[in-house]
Design a protein around this motif. Structure first.
Motif, PDB file in Angstrom:
ATOM      1  N   THR A 306       7.782   5.005  -3.126  1.00  0.00           N
ATOM      2  CA  THR A 306       6.531   4.759  -2.122  1.00  0.00           C
ATOM      3  C   THR A 306       5.405   5.136  -3.205  1.00  0.00           C
ATOM      4  N   ALA A 307       4.379   4.168  -2.588  1.00  0.00           N
ATOM      5  CA  ALA A 307       3.086   4.286  -3.206  1.00  0.00           C
ATOM      6  C   ALA A 307       1.863   3.990  -2.204  1.00  0.00           C
ATOM      7  N   CYS A 308       1.100   4.736  -1.893  1.00  0.00           N
ATOM      8  CA  CYS A 308       0.206   5.072  -0.839  1.00  0.00           C
ATOM      9  C   CYS A 308      -1.339   4.980  -1.524  1.00  0.00           C
ATOM     10  N   PRO A 309      -2.040   4.179  -0.723  1.00  0.00           N
ATOM     11  CA  PRO A 309      -3.646   4.281  -1.210  1.00  0.00           C
ATOM     12  C   PRO A 309      -4.369   5.799  -0.848  1.00  0.00           C
ATOM     13  N   ILE A 316      -1.058   6.785  -5.024  1.00  0.00           N
ATOM     14  CA  ILE A 316      -0.331   8.081  -5.033  1.00  0.00           C
ATOM     15  C   ILE A 316       1.274   7.520  -4.966  1.00  0.00           C
ATOM     16  N   VAL A 317       1.993   7.493  -5.999  1.00  0.00           N
ATOM     17  CA  VAL A 317       3.413   7.486  -6.020  1.00  0.00           C
ATOM     18  C   VAL A 317       4.192   8.469  -5.906  1.00  0.00           C
ATOM     19  N   PHE A 318       5.210   8.377  -4.887  1.00  0.00           N
ATOM     20  CA  PHE A 318       6.221   9.657  -4.908  1.00  0.00           C
ATOM     21  C   PHE A 318       7.609   9.199  -4.865  1.00  0.00           C
ATOM     22  N   GLY A 319       8.185   9.908  -5.658  1.00  0.00           N
ATOM     23  CA  GLY A 319       9.955   9.918  -5.319  1.00  0.00           C
ATOM     24  C   GLY A 319      10.320   8.603  -6.079  1.00  0.00           C
TER      25      GLY A 319
END
Length: 394
Positions: A306-309, A316-319
């Motif tokens: 996932t990538a969130c602003p 913010i890239v996670f997992g």
């Protein structure tokens, strides 16, 4: 704090996972669902827990969830709207679903609510779709799922049957449908779309800039593409962005994130030859120019992450997985990668410098109590991010 909420502080780190849901709200990253590999099996992550990462302090917490808890799933489509996280679709032990749930992220209770729509018809069951948020509504696009033969309209080609997957009169396949959910009215509807729609697809990426939604790439039948399309939410018209520069390789399970009023950031994914990717690209939607960018995570390929602003145009890239997820015991990840996409404001530069070096320089330690109270509180929170004992990787 509500007694029903269980919270565990300490050196927690969210579990490795792929195909999860993540949103950022008020500088907190919320992570739910997905799956991981245990021995030779794929195991869904618990459906009654939500992991929360404080992007300022660099600290994870996990909370127990109650209410109409959704089944454990991967491939759901998640978004944040008015302090609530919404999830739609996904794949559980019984296959794809078409249910929609929401949870309030602001009251500390983390109580799920299953939404029963009052008007319109829900989309058919699907996963690996995407969505945009605009004008208080959630707009869903595409995905892979199943329909009854009687529900397939062969004339408009909005659903392409996967010839390898069908049972009697139930057919699986890819779609390019657009569905709008209005949380205030609990209603579904399909807008009248103009222009040439993108080919039906799944495992693509999407992002919103102003009154326009963008999609890029994904799995289109047996291929992976890098084409980019724009849907205008005012006129409901599709248009394709024809690039004037070299373009990224075709891919699926990547992410697309808006980082300015005219720029989208693409990261990672699975290539046409099934290789995990770690490249990053910026697309200027005004000039239609792609540009590959350098970043510090070239050794960290990711797919179905996932990538969130985040704050100050951070991404913010996670997992996600660092390997081909159809292999047994693939390498799922649990690190949070922070991509700096714009120069930081002077205040943040100073705050980070003090927090990172206050233990190193005696002068900074002695002057720390002289800071204004608000600034002192912010610096102390940030100091937690840089504490020496921290084992988490960023």
């Amino acid at each position: 704090m509500d007694a029903a909420v269980e919270r565990h502080r300490s050196e927690l780190v969210a579990r490795e996972r792929s195909g999860h849901t993540a949103v950022v709200d008020e500088n907190l990253l919320y992570v739910w669902g997905g799956y991981m590999s245990v021995a030779d099996e794929e195991v869904f992550l618990p459906n009654d827990e939500i992991w929360v990462y404080d992007l300022e302090r660099g600290v994870w917490e996990v909370f127990h969830m109650t209410g109409d808890v959704p089944p454990s799933m991967s491939g759901t489509c998640g978004c944040s709207l008015n302090g609530h996280m919404y999830i739609f679709g996904g794949c559980d032990d019984n296959g794809q679903t078409n249910q929609i749930y929401c949870v309030d992220l602001t009251d500390g209770k983390y109580m799920w609510r299953k939404i029963m729509h009052k008007l319109g018809s829900a989309p058919s069951p699907r996963d690996k779709l995407s969505c945009w948020v605009y004008n208080g509504r959630i707009i869903y696009f595409g995905g892979y799922g199943h329909k009854l033969l009687t529900d397939i309209d062969s004339r408009n080609r909005s659903f392409i049957v996967d010839e390898a997957s069908w049972v009697e009169d139930v057919f699986w396949g890819w779609n390019n449908e657009v569905h709008i959910f209005d949380p205030m009215e609990s209603s579904w509807n399909e807008p009248q779309i103009q222009g040439r729609a993108p080919a039906p697809r799944a495992a693509h990426s999407s992002a919103t800039i102003g009154c326009k939604g963008y999609i890029c790439g994904g799995r289109v039948m047996e291929t992976r593409t890098s084409d980019t399309h724009c849907l205008d939410f005012e006129s409901w018209t599709w248009s394709e962005i024809i690039p004037v520069s070299p373009i990224p390789m075709g891919r699926s399970w990547h992410t697309l994130t808006a980082v300015s009023d005219s720029t989208l950031f693409l990261f990672g994914g699975l290539s046409v030859d099934c290789k995990p990717m770690s490249d990053g690209w910026l697309l200027d939607v005004d000039t239609k120019n792609w540009r590959e960018v350098e970043h510090p995570y070239r050794d960290k390929p990711r797919l179905w992450h996932t990538a969130c602003p985040g704050k100050d145009s951070d991404v913010i890239v996670f997992g996600g997985s660092c390997d081909y997820i159809l292999l047994v015991d693939t390498g799922h990840c649990n690190d949070a990668l922070v991509f700096q996409m714009q120069p930081y404001p002077l205040f943040r530069i100073c705050e980070d410098y003090i927090a990172k070096n206050v233990r190193k320089y005696e002068m900074l330690r002695n002057q720390l109590p002289l800071l204004p109270p608000k600034l002192l509180t912010a610096v102390r929170r940030r100091m937690s991010f840089y504490r020496p004992s921290k084992e988490q990787k960023h």
